[in-house]
Motif scaffolding. Structure first.
Motif, PDB file in Angstrom:
ATOM      1  N   THR A  91       0.860  -1.173   0.000  1.00 10.80           N
ATOM      2  CA  THR A  91       0.000   0.000   0.000  1.00 10.80           C
ATOM      3  C   THR A  91       0.898   1.226   0.000  1.00 10.80           C
ATOM      4  OG1 THR A  91      -1.675  -1.181   1.279  1.00 10.80           O
ATOM      5  CG2 THR A  91      -1.825   1.219   1.239  1.00 10.80           C
ATOM      6  N   THR A  92       0.699   2.132  -0.935  1.00 14.35           N
ATOM      7  CA  THR A  92       1.433   3.390  -0.995  1.00 14.35           C
ATOM      8  C   THR A  92       0.435   4.513  -0.719  1.00 14.35           C
ATOM      9  OG1 THR A  92       2.899   2.471  -2.671  1.00 14.35           O
ATOM     10  CG2 THR A  92       2.911   4.855  -2.420  1.00 14.35           C
ATOM     11  N   ILE A  93       0.796   5.399   0.218  1.00 14.62           N
ATOM     12  CA  ILE A  93      -0.120   6.468   0.617  1.00 14.62           C
ATOM     13  C   ILE A  93       0.638   7.792   0.651  1.00 14.62           C
ATOM     14  CG2 ILE A  93      -1.707   7.320   2.394  1.00 14.62           C
ATOM     15  CD1 ILE A  93      -1.829   4.384   3.440  1.00 14.62           C
ATOM     16  N   GLY A  94       0.084   8.790  -0.010  1.00 16.37           N
ATOM     17  CA  GLY A  94       0.610  10.148   0.076  1.00 16.37           C
ATOM     18  C   GLY A  94      -0.068  10.861   1.227  1.00 16.37           C
ATOM     19  N   VAL A  95       0.719  11.407   2.133  1.00 20.53           N
ATOM     20  CA  VAL A  95       0.169  12.107   3.301  1.00 20.53           C
ATOM     21  C   VAL A  95       0.628  13.559   3.284  1.00 20.53           C
ATOM     22  CG1 VAL A  95      -0.003  10.030   4.728  1.00 20.53           C
ATOM     23  CG2 VAL A  95       2.098  11.375   4.786  1.00 20.53           C
ATOM     24  N   PRO A  96      -0.225  14.484   3.758  1.00 23.77           N
ATOM     25  CA  PRO A  96       0.131  15.907   3.725  1.00 23.77           C
ATOM     26  C   PRO A  96       0.969  16.370   4.918  1.00 23.77           C
ATOM     27  CG  PRO A  96      -2.118  15.678   4.478  1.00 23.77           C
ATOM     28  CD  PRO A  96      -1.636  14.292   4.102  1.00 23.77           C
ATOM     29  N   SER A  97       1.051  15.554   5.970  1.00 23.42           N
ATOM     30  CA  SER A  97       1.718  16.002   7.190  1.00 23.42           C
ATOM     31  C   SER A  97       2.118  14.812   8.045  1.00 23.42           C
ATOM     32  CB  SER A  97       0.771  16.888   8.004  1.00 23.42           C
ATOM     33  OG  SER A  97      -0.335  16.115   8.453  1.00 23.42           O
ATOM     34  N   LEU A  98       2.946  15.084   9.027  1.00 28.70           N
ATOM     35  CA  LEU A  98       3.334  14.050   9.978  1.00 28.70           C
ATOM     36  C   LEU A  98       2.117  13.567  10.757  1.00 28.70           C
ATOM     37  CD1 LEU A  98       5.435  12.300  11.379  1.00 28.70           C
ATOM     38  CD2 LEU A  98       5.966  14.258  12.857  1.00 28.70           C
ATOM     39  N   GLU A  99       1.238  14.477  11.120  1.00 33.42           N
ATOM     40  CA  GLU A  99       0.039  14.093  11.859  1.00 33.42           C
ATOM     41  C   GLU A  99      -0.819  13.120  11.051  1.00 33.42           C
ATOM     42  OE1 GLU A  99       1.061  17.331  11.396  1.00 33.42           O
ATOM     43  OE2 GLU A  99       1.883  17.552  13.409  1.00 33.42           O
ATOM     44  N   ALA A 100      -0.979  13.396   9.764  1.00 34.65           N
ATOM     45  CA  ALA A 100      -1.750  12.496   8.900  1.00 34.65           C
ATOM     46  C   ALA A 100      -1.051  11.143   8.771  1.00 34.65           C
ATOM     47  CB  ALA A 100      -1.956  13.128   7.521  1.00 34.65           C
ATOM     48  N   ALA A 101       0.275  11.157   8.702  1.00 35.19           N
ATOM     49  CA  ALA A 101       1.031   9.910   8.619  1.00 35.19           C
ATOM     50  C   ALA A 101       0.823   9.068   9.872  1.00 35.19           C
ATOM     51  CB  ALA A 101       2.515  10.204   8.420  1.00 35.19           C
ATOM     52  N   CYS A 102       0.827   9.704  11.023  1.00 32.77           N
ATOM     53  CA  CYS A 102       0.616   8.976  12.271  1.00 32.77           C
ATOM     54  C   CYS A 102      -0.784   8.375  12.331  1.00 32.77           C
ATOM     55  CB  CYS A 102       0.883   9.879  13.465  1.00 32.77           C
ATOM     56  SG  CYS A 102       2.645  10.268  13.675  1.00 32.77           S
ATOM     57  N   GLU A 103      -1.772   9.105  11.847  1.00 35.80           N
ATOM     58  CA  GLU A 103      -3.130   8.565  11.790  1.00 35.80           C
ATOM     59  C   GLU A 103      -3.193   7.364  10.860  1.00 35.80           C
ATOM     60  OE1 GLU A 103      -6.921   7.671  12.537  1.00 35.80           O
ATOM     61  OE2 GLU A 103      -5.703   9.104  13.664  1.00 35.80           O
ATOM     62  N   GLU A 104      -2.567   7.471   9.693  1.00 38.30           N
ATOM     63  CA  GLU A 104      -2.520   6.331   8.763  1.00 38.30           C
ATOM     64  C   GLU A 104      -1.819   5.141   9.407  1.00 38.30           C
ATOM     65  OE1 GLU A 104      -3.994   5.854   5.875  1.00 38.30           O
ATOM     66  OE2 GLU A 104      -4.741   7.898   5.638  1.00 38.30           O
ATOM     67  N   ALA A 105      -0.732   5.399  10.130  1.00 35.93           N
ATOM     68  CA  ALA A 105       0.016   4.317  10.785  1.00 35.93           C
ATOM     69  C   ALA A 105      -0.856   3.594  11.806  1.00 35.93           C
ATOM     70  CB  ALA A 105       1.272   4.875  11.442  1.00 35.93           C
TER      71      ALA A 105
END
Length: 96
Positions: free
Chosen positions: A29-43
């Protein structure tokens, strides 16, 4: 194995900028995230789905990768992409 790659850029929308591909025994799965906060939510969401490995792009740096690892929890391996120092000039030209 199910693993993910997170790439960060302010132009990304996590819900829209994602792709999946599968090969024998592997789901990526490849995901483009706009911010570190969004990345943490995806994680957190990926961990709940049973992801085994998350790699993040070099834009995260060691601190961002650590934040994603904390969000993903103890059962998910997290790494980040780095480049050889001999490539610094090229990267500086690309990203400033």
């Amino acid at each position: 194995m199910h693993f993910a790659f997170l790439i960060m850029g302010s132009e990304f929308e996590s819900a829209r900028h994602r792709s999946y591909f599968e090969s024998t025994g592997n789901l990526v799965t490849t995901i483009g995230v706009p911010s570190l906060e969004a990345a943490c939510e995806e994680a957190r969401e990926l961990a709940a789905e049973g992801i085994e490995l998350i790699e993040v792009c070099g834009a995260f740096g060691p601190e961002g990768a650590a934040a994603v690892a904390q969000a993903a929890g103890d059962k998910v391996a997290v790494g980040y992409v780095v480049h050889d120092p001999s490539q610094d000039e090229k990267f500086a030209a690309l990203f400033g």
